[in-house]
Design a protein around this motif. Sequence first.
Motif, PDB file in Angstrom:
ATOM      1  N   VAL A  44       0.859  -1.188   0.000  1.00 61.32           N
ATOM      2  CA  VAL A  44       0.000   0.000   0.000  1.00 61.32           C
ATOM      3  C   VAL A  44       0.890   1.230   0.000  1.00 61.32           C
ATOM      4  O   VAL A  44       1.685   1.440   0.913  1.00 61.32           O
ATOM      5  N   THR A  51      -4.067   6.789  -2.332  1.00 63.84           N
ATOM      6  CA  THR A  51      -3.536   5.482  -1.938  1.00 63.84           C
ATOM      7  C   THR A  51      -3.549   4.525  -3.127  1.00 63.84           C
ATOM      8  O   THR A  51      -4.532   4.453  -3.863  1.00 63.84           O
ATOM      9  N   GLN A  53      -2.829   0.431  -4.035  1.00 60.91           N
ATOM     10  CA  GLN A  53      -2.648  -0.883  -3.444  1.00 60.91           C
ATOM     11  C   GLN A  53      -2.275  -1.882  -4.541  1.00 60.91           C
ATOM     12  O   GLN A  53      -2.913  -1.955  -5.578  1.00 60.91           O
TER      13      GLN A  53
END
Length: 218
Positions: A44, A51, A53
């Motif tokens: 992450v 963000t 991931q």
Amino acid sequence: MLVAFCAIAQDYAYPFLVFTDADGAQTTVSVASLEITFADGQLVAANGDGTTQLTLSELASMAFSQTGEIAPVTPVKVESGLSFDGDGSEYAATLGEDFTGPTLDNPNALAVTWSSSDESVATVDSEGNVTLVGAGTATITVSFAGNDTYEAGEASYTLSVSEYDGVSSLSAHKPVKVYTASGIFVGSFDSVAKAKAVLQKGLYVVSTSDKNHKLNIR
């Protein structure tokens, strides 16, 4: 287990971090105030932009970049290394006799395919064993299609096959006796031409009063 690291400096010689997956697809994030954590098989990446991931098992590499891109690395393939042992690439054979071709050097134990350019002259099986069929010239080739590790490649040699006739010098009217290749008497004929006219396909021995000759009927 959770592992994390942060990038907090203001001036970056390489302001981007580029992640590349196994298919070559790239994901780029800014390293400004970047925090990366690893947990449960995931990476992450978080910064002021949001963000991202990524699944660790799908990642091939990650590298810092000045431009936000990493040039894809083209794998360097290894040459197939196929070749034939021996002093040359041309060989001769005679119908009715056994022929053993040159030994294949296949140092990488590649799965290869054999072929003949003219199967009316010679055929070749999957192990490279050659069978003589008729007079003429054929090229025997072994090839490898290529894969992720090895380049495509091939090796070949030229095979010239001659009829084992040996009767061309006989008089057209000279009587002969004909035998099979194994020595069984077939018959007497007034001439080679008359023998050729009635004999079936095969290899024969033609006998005159002073010499034996071989005759191949195709």
